[in-house]
Design a protein around this motif. Structure first.
Motif, PDB file in Angstrom:
ATOM      1  N   ALA A   1       0.818  -1.216   0.000  1.00 24.49           N
ATOM      2  CA  ALA A   1       0.000   0.000   0.000  1.00 24.49           C
ATOM      3  C   ALA A   1       0.852   1.265   0.000  1.00 24.49           C
ATOM      4  CB  ALA A   1      -0.910  -0.010   1.224  1.00 24.49           C
ATOM      5  N   ASP A   2       0.287   2.300  -0.592  1.00 26.65           N
ATOM      6  CA  ASP A   2       0.842   3.662  -0.524  1.00 26.65           C
ATOM      7  C   ASP A   2       2.266   3.788  -1.035  1.00 26.65           C
ATOM      8  OD1 ASP A   2      -1.554   4.560   0.685  1.00 26.65           O
ATOM      9  OD2 ASP A   2      -0.833   3.901   2.646  1.00 26.65           O
ATOM     10  N   ILE A   3       2.583   3.113  -2.110  1.00 20.20           N
ATOM     11  CA  ILE A   3       3.922   3.238  -2.668  1.00 20.20           C
ATOM     12  C   ILE A   3       3.897   3.785  -4.091  1.00 20.20           C
ATOM     13  CG2 ILE A   3       4.104   0.872  -3.512  1.00 20.20           C
ATOM     14  CD1 ILE A   3       7.064   0.947  -2.529  1.00 20.20           C
ATOM     15  N   GLU A   4       2.819   3.543  -4.820  1.00 23.47           N
ATOM     16  CA  GLU A   4       2.775   3.907  -6.234  1.00 23.47           C
ATOM     17  C   GLU A   4       2.918   5.401  -6.494  1.00 23.47           C
ATOM     18  OE1 GLU A   4      -1.410   3.733  -4.694  1.00 23.47           O
ATOM     19  OE2 GLU A   4       0.213   2.281  -4.721  1.00 23.47           O
ATOM     20  N   ASP A   5       2.620   6.245  -5.511  1.00 24.02           N
ATOM     21  CA  ASP A   5       2.760   7.695  -5.673  1.00 24.02           C
ATOM     22  C   ASP A   5       3.845   8.284  -4.776  1.00 24.02           C
ATOM     23  OD1 ASP A   5       0.661   7.920  -7.564  1.00 24.02           O
ATOM     24  OD2 ASP A   5      -0.816   7.817  -5.950  1.00 24.02           O
ATOM     25  N   ASN A   6       4.697   7.434  -4.219  1.00 27.29           N
ATOM     26  CA  ASN A   6       5.723   7.882  -3.288  1.00 27.29           C
ATOM     27  C   ASN A   6       7.107   7.692  -3.928  1.00 27.29           C
ATOM     28  OD1 ASN A   6       7.407   8.413  -1.123  1.00 27.29           O
ATOM     29  ND2 ASN A   6       6.089   7.381   0.373  1.00 27.29           N
ATOM     30  N   ALA A   7       7.447   8.620  -4.816  1.00 33.64           N
ATOM     31  CA  ALA A   7       8.710   8.505  -5.549  1.00 33.64           C
ATOM     32  C   ALA A   7       9.916   8.475  -4.615  1.00 33.64           C
ATOM     33  CB  ALA A   7       8.846   9.651  -6.553  1.00 33.64           C
ATOM     34  N   MET A   8       9.897   9.266  -3.555  1.00 37.51           N
ATOM     35  CA  MET A   8      11.036   9.294  -2.631  1.00 37.51           C
ATOM     36  C   MET A   8      11.248   7.929  -1.991  1.00 37.51           C
ATOM     37  SD  MET A   8      13.618  10.807  -1.445  1.00 37.51           S
ATOM     38  CE  MET A   8      13.345  12.451  -2.047  1.00 37.51           C
TER      39      MET A   8
ATOM     40  N   LEU B   1      14.392   3.011  -1.565  1.00 35.09           N
ATOM     41  CA  LEU B   1      14.445   1.544  -1.576  1.00 35.09           C
ATOM     42  C   LEU B   1      15.384   1.046  -2.670  1.00 35.09           C
ATOM     43  CD1 LEU B   1      10.693   0.682  -0.928  1.00 35.09           C
ATOM     44  CD2 LEU B   1      12.633   0.242   0.609  1.00 35.09           C
ATOM     45  N   THR B   2      15.364   1.703  -3.816  1.00 34.99           N
ATOM     46  CA  THR B   2      16.269   1.336  -4.909  1.00 34.99           C
ATOM     47  C   THR B   2      17.717   1.506  -4.472  1.00 34.99           C
ATOM     48  OG1 THR B   2      14.604   1.997  -6.547  1.00 34.99           O
ATOM     49  CG2 THR B   2      16.891   1.824  -7.309  1.00 34.99           C
ATOM     50  N   ILE B   3      18.021   2.619  -3.855  1.00 31.19           N
ATOM     51  CA  ILE B   3      19.390   2.885  -3.389  1.00 31.19           C
ATOM     52  C   ILE B   3      19.807   1.854  -2.339  1.00 31.19           C
ATOM     53  CG2 ILE B   3      20.838   4.525  -2.097  1.00 31.19           C
ATOM     54  CD1 ILE B   3      19.199   6.766  -3.573  1.00 31.19           C
ATOM     55  N   HIS B   4      18.929   1.578  -1.380  1.00 33.78           N
ATOM     56  CA  HIS B   4      19.258   0.589  -0.344  1.00 33.78           C
ATOM     57  C   HIS B   4      19.513  -0.783  -0.956  1.00 33.78           C
ATOM     58  CE1 HIS B   4      18.957   2.401   3.680  1.00 33.78           C
ATOM     59  NE2 HIS B   4      18.070   3.231   3.148  1.00 33.78           N
ATOM     60  N   ALA B   5      18.669  -1.188  -1.902  1.00 34.73           N
ATOM     61  CA  ALA B   5      18.845  -2.505  -2.530  1.00 34.73           C
ATOM     62  C   ALA B   5      20.156  -2.564  -3.307  1.00 34.73           C
ATOM     63  CB  ALA B   5      17.657  -2.822  -3.436  1.00 34.73           C
ATOM     64  N   LEU B   6      20.490  -1.490  -4.022  1.00 26.48           N
ATOM     65  CA  LEU B   6      21.754  -1.451  -4.767  1.00 26.48           C
ATOM     66  C   LEU B   6      22.950  -1.499  -3.824  1.00 26.48           C
ATOM     67  CD1 LEU B   6      20.979   1.169  -7.543  1.00 26.48           C
ATOM     68  CD2 LEU B   6      21.532  -1.250  -7.883  1.00 26.48           C
ATOM     69  N   VAL B   7      22.934  -0.671  -2.804  1.00 29.59           N
ATOM     70  CA  VAL B   7      24.065  -0.617  -1.876  1.00 29.59           C
ATOM     71  C   VAL B   7      24.246  -1.971  -1.183  1.00 29.59           C
ATOM     72  CG1 VAL B   7      24.895   0.412   0.288  1.00 29.59           C
ATOM     73  CG2 VAL B   7      24.001   1.872  -1.542  1.00 29.59           C
ATOM     74  N   PHE B   8      23.156  -2.573  -0.724  1.00 30.10           N
ATOM     75  CA  PHE B   8      23.244  -3.864  -0.043  1.00 30.10           C
ATOM     76  C   PHE B   8      23.831  -4.938  -0.952  1.00 30.10           C
ATOM     77  CE2 PHE B   8      21.237  -7.997   1.020  1.00 30.10           C
ATOM     78  CZ  PHE B   8      21.819  -8.192   2.257  1.00 30.10           C
ATOM     79  N   ASN B   9      23.426  -4.921  -2.203  1.00 32.70           N
ATOM     80  CA  ASN B   9      23.801  -5.998  -3.116  1.00 32.70           C
ATOM     81  C   ASN B   9      25.085  -5.763  -3.903  1.00 32.70           C
ATOM     82  OD1 ASN B   9      21.805  -8.342  -3.415  1.00 32.70           O
ATOM     83  ND2 ASN B   9      20.497  -6.552  -3.105  1.00 32.70           N
ATOM     84  N   ILE B  10      25.425  -4.534  -4.180  1.00 34.49           N
ATOM     85  CA  ILE B  10      26.515  -4.249  -5.112  1.00 34.49           C
ATOM     86  C   ILE B  10      27.713  -3.575  -4.458  1.00 34.49           C
ATOM     87  CG2 ILE B  10      27.088  -3.065  -7.284  1.00 34.49           C
ATOM     88  CD1 ILE B  10      25.180  -5.359  -7.670  1.00 34.49           C
TER      89      ILE B  10
END
Length: 147
Positions: A104-111, A116-125
């Motif tokens: 819920a409540d993510i489709e309009d929450n660009a920040m 989350l994209t940054i966290h996933a990249l940092v954790f994995n790469i």
């Protein structure tokens, strides 16, 4: 030491679980990042090293062209495929099987999506680009024969 395969982060008062990429997704993400984000000037150094080692002079430099919107969305979906929101009864994946948002409540929450994209990249790469990761990559590349 065993590699960490998941972690919990709190963003905007919500808890999310980030898991490790599978090997193919991790490789794809790492190579895409290297292609699009190598520091300026590194391309020539890489190409000179390939040519000095007898490599093909016709090999092209990485593309600095911007990703199309479709390519970017596909890339970001791949990155976010390892993220789920920790809820009381279960961890809900960010995307449903049909590709729609799964929480819920993510489709309009660009920040939130960007964080989350940054966290996933940092954790994995991050380990790939720091410390021994780059040293091992360089050693591996130097051992290759481009003949």
């Amino acid at each position: 030491m065993k590699r960490e395969t998941k972690k919990i982060v709190e963003i905007q008062g919500r808890k999310f679980e980030i898991r490790s990429f599978d090997a193919f997704t991790g490789s794809y993400i790492a190579f895409t990042l290297m292609e699009k984000m190598l520091p300026m000037g590194m391309e020539a150094k890489v190409m000179n090293a390939v040519k000095a080692d007898g490599g093909d002079a016709a090999v092209s430099l990485p593309s600095r062209a911007l990703m199309s919107k479709g390519d970017f969305i596909a890339f970001q979906r791949d990155v976010l495929s390892v993220v789920g929101e920790v809820l009381p009864a279960r961890t809900a994946p960010l995307f449903n099987e049909n590709g729609s948002w799964g929480v819920a409540d993510i489709e309009d929450n660009a920040m939130l999506v960007i964080l989350l994209t940054i966290h996933a990249l940092v954790f994995n790469i991050a380990g790939f680009f720091t410390g021994d990761g780059l040293k091992e990559l360089k050693a591996g590349l130097q051992s290759l024969s481009f003949a």
